[in-house]
Design an enzyme around this catalytic site. Structure first.
Site, mmCIF file in Angstrom:
data_model
loop_
_atom_site.group_PDB
_atom_site.id
_atom_site.type_symbol
_atom_site.label_atom_id
_atom_site.label_comp_id
_atom_site.label_asym_id
_atom_site.label_seq_id
_atom_site.Cartn_x
_atom_site.Cartn_y
_atom_site.Cartn_z
ATOM 1 C CE LYS A 81 49.522 29.847 40.466
ATOM 2 N NZ LYS A 81 48.362 29.300 39.927
ATOM 3 N N GLY A 185 36.047 36.033 47.455
ATOM 4 C CA GLY A 185 36.592 36.561 46.209
ATOM 5 C C GLY A 185 36.095 36.108 44.963
ATOM 6 C CB VAL A 187 37.158 31.010 43.183
ATOM 7 C CG1 VAL A 187 36.991 29.675 43.605
ATOM 8 C CG2 VAL A 187 38.303 31.317 42.175
HETATM 9 P P1 NAD Z 1 40.614 36.654 45.189
HETATM 10 O O1 NAD Z 1 41.791 37.267 45.406
HETATM 11 O O2 NAD Z 1 39.346 36.999 44.269
HETATM 12 O O3 NAD Z 1 39.864 35.978 46.419
HETATM 13 C C1 NAD Z 1 40.405 35.439 47.698
HETATM 14 C C2 NAD Z 1 39.581 35.976 48.777
HETATM 15 O O4 NAD Z 1 40.189 35.027 50.012
HETATM 16 C C3 NAD Z 1 39.828 37.611 49.034
HETATM 17 O O5 NAD Z 1 38.322 38.039 49.181
HETATM 18 C C4 NAD Z 1 40.584 37.607 50.529
HETATM 19 O O6 NAD Z 1 40.034 38.858 51.288
HETATM 20 C C5 NAD Z 1 40.044 36.143 50.917
HETATM 21 N N1 NAD Z 1 41.080 35.834 52.006
HETATM 22 C C6 NAD Z 1 42.389 35.552 52.067
HETATM 23 N N2 NAD Z 1 42.723 35.358 53.381
HETATM 24 C C7 NAD Z 1 41.760 34.914 53.819
HETATM 25 C C8 NAD Z 1 41.786 34.004 54.990
HETATM 26 N N3 NAD Z 1 42.595 33.578 55.750
HETATM 27 N N4 NAD Z 1 40.353 33.811 55.543
HETATM 28 C C9 NAD Z 1 39.354 34.161 54.768
HETATM 29 N N5 NAD Z 1 39.365 34.961 53.590
HETATM 30 C C10 NAD Z 1 40.584 35.173 53.050
HETATM 31 O O7 NAD Z 1 41.009 35.046 44.681
HETATM 32 P P2 NAD Z 1 40.513 33.953 43.881
HETATM 33 O O8 NAD Z 1 40.716 34.129 42.307
HETATM 34 O O9 NAD Z 1 39.096 33.688 44.288
HETATM 35 O O10 NAD Z 1 41.058 32.714 44.398
HETATM 36 C C11 NAD Z 1 40.963 32.019 45.503
HETATM 37 C C12 NAD Z 1 41.569 30.790 45.733
HETATM 38 O O11 NAD Z 1 41.440 29.867 44.537
HETATM 39 C C13 NAD Z 1 43.303 30.852 45.632
HETATM 40 O O12 NAD Z 1 43.802 30.001 46.479
HETATM 41 C C14 NAD Z 1 43.569 30.666 44.356
HETATM 42 O O13 NAD Z 1 44.931 29.881 44.022
HETATM 43 C C15 NAD Z 1 42.721 29.517 43.742
HETATM 44 N N6 NAD Z 1 42.255 29.253 42.593
HETATM 45 C C16 NAD Z 1 41.678 30.357 41.828
HETATM 46 C C17 NAD Z 1 41.591 30.094 40.416
HETATM 47 C C18 NAD Z 1 40.977 31.247 39.778
HETATM 48 O O14 NAD Z 1 40.421 31.164 38.616
HETATM 49 N N7 NAD Z 1 41.002 32.588 40.164
HETATM 50 C C19 NAD Z 1 41.578 28.821 39.850
HETATM 51 C C20 NAD Z 1 42.265 27.907 40.743
HETATM 52 C C21 NAD Z 1 42.546 28.128 41.698
#
Ligand code: NAD
Length: 355
Positions: A81, A185, A187
């Site tokens: 990572k 967001g 996911v």
């Molecule tokens: P993203 O940035 O698109 O969305 C994250 C969302 O969470 C944002 O809308 C943000 O405003 C919100 N947020 C942040 N802190 C918050 C809180 N305390 N309460 C409520 N909302 C909050 O990111 P993503 O790609 O959707 O990823 C989300 C999670 O999934 C992360 O932990 C990431 O590591 C994990 N993840 C993502 C992927 C992927 O394919 N994108 C794969 C595996 C794991």
């Protein structure tokens, strides 16, 4: 030095590299946990950390999580990572991404990157100008896998939630099942749309309240302030924002039967899995349920390396295995009286040669 090796999040990582590029202002950490199963693959997070120690802890934990995730997903990839320490809204520049691409290139293929929080498909294209060890690049043709991993991650989580509802609530349908979803967001938004299609009842929250409200309006869902989502009475709490949200106090306040969502490293500390189990809450280990995205970027990378196109059907087939993998974990957890995360960790450690 001694203190660093004794860090609780340091787990015999094969390599931890600090990157600084004076010209672009890039400050980053690249952590390779294990290359036992293949090149270490895992996304890059672009985030404004409170302090560098927090960034280091996050990177170490996320890298180990990727070793476990890739092994459990059956991919011939190890775990790594990277984090770039900055504020994506203000400071991301092409020069910074180029310097970061050069740092990955210098590792000669031991680490392969892709999107994570704060990084986009366009950012991967910028990195690809400097190194071939990048994935999550735009899809070129129909039936081809690749691009933003978010929708693939969402698909796996949706299937995992269905499996959890079947296991814990004995229901084959999501109609009327109440899911409280944190983070709307890439996911979380995708998961919400898939759940809504099946008639689930949704309550949404995001620290960006406008984003949650807009999605709620689109899906006919409810929305609550972000601090209220973890105490919302529901069937499933689905964390899809940042990690370390399940600690003693918050687990005690949960009012749900299932925790199943995409955020990485949901348990603040390893012992918190046992607290969920003691409360009778079924937990879907994060790195098992959220593997859809790495399955997509992993297959994309491996296919490109072999000079062939990445097959979308292959990605869909592998994501379709997530529910059965979760079911195996839950059954072993019940049979042994061990928390689901402990069972999953043991399986993963065995697969990466550390069992
Ligand atoms: P993203 O940035 O698109 O969305 C994250 C969302 O969470 C944002 O809308 C943000 O405003 C919100 N947020 C942040 N802190 C918050 C809180 N305390 N309460 C409520 N909302 C909050 O990111 P993503 O790609 O959707 O990823 C989300 C999670 O999934 C992360 O932990 C990431 O590591 C994990 N993840 C993502 C992927 C992927 O394919 N994108 C794969 C595996 C794991």
């Amino acid at each position: 030095m001694t203190a660093f090796w004794a860090e609780p999040d340091f787990d015999a990582h094969e390599l931890v590299q600090l990157v600084h590029d004076r010209a672009s202002g890039l400050t980053a950490i690249i952590a390779i946990h294990s290359t036992h199963c293949g090149p270490a693959a895992g996304g890059t997070r672009f985030w404004h950390y409170a302090d560098p120690a927090a960034a280091m802890r996050d990177c170490l934990r996320l890298a180990r999580g990727m070793s476990y995730k890739n092994a459990m997903a059956g991919l011939p990839l190890g775990g790594g990572k990277a984090v770039i320490l900055a504020d994506p809204e203000r400071t991301k520049t092409q020069a910074m991404l180029a310097a970061f691409g050069d740092a990955i290139a210098a590792l000669g293929g031991r680490y392969v990157t892709a999107e994570d929080v704060g990084m986009s498909e366009a950012d991967m294209v910028a990195i690809a100008a400097r190194t071939v060890h990048v994935s999550g690049l735009p899809v070129k043709g129909a039936g081809e896998a690749g691009g933003d991993p978010g929708p693939f991650t969402a698909q796996g989580i949706y299937l995992g939630i269905k499996a959890a509802v079947r296991h814990q609530l004995g229901k084959d349908s999501l109609a009327g099942v109440h899911v409280a979803l944190q983070g709307t967001g890439s996911v979380g938004g995708g998961v919400a749309r898939l759940l809504a299609r099946d008639g689930a009842r949704l309550t949404l929250a995001d620290i960006d309240a406008g984003r949650a409200a807009a999605l709620a309006a689109e899906l006919g869902a409810a929305h609550v302030p972000s601090e209220a989502i973890m105490t919302t009475p529901c069937d499933v709490f689905s964390p899809n924002a940042l990690g370390a949200i399940l600690d003693e106090a918050r687990i005690a306040a949960l009012d749900c039967a299932i925790v199943a969502g995409g955020a990485n490293n949901q348990l603040a500390r390893p012992e918190h899995g046992a607290l969920l189990a003691q409360r009778g809450i079924l937990y879907a280990p994060d790195y098992v349920i959220n593997a859809g995205g790495i399955i997509s970027v992993g297959i994309e990378y491996l296919a490109r390396r072999e000079g062939r196109r990445a097959d979308l059907a292959e990605v869909t087939r592998l994501i379709g295995q997530i529910p059965a993998r979760l079911e195996t974990i839950w059954q072993e957890s019940a049979a042994r009286g061990e928390p689901a995360d402990v069972v999953a960790d043991r399986m993963a450690q065995k697969l990466i040669g550390r069992g």
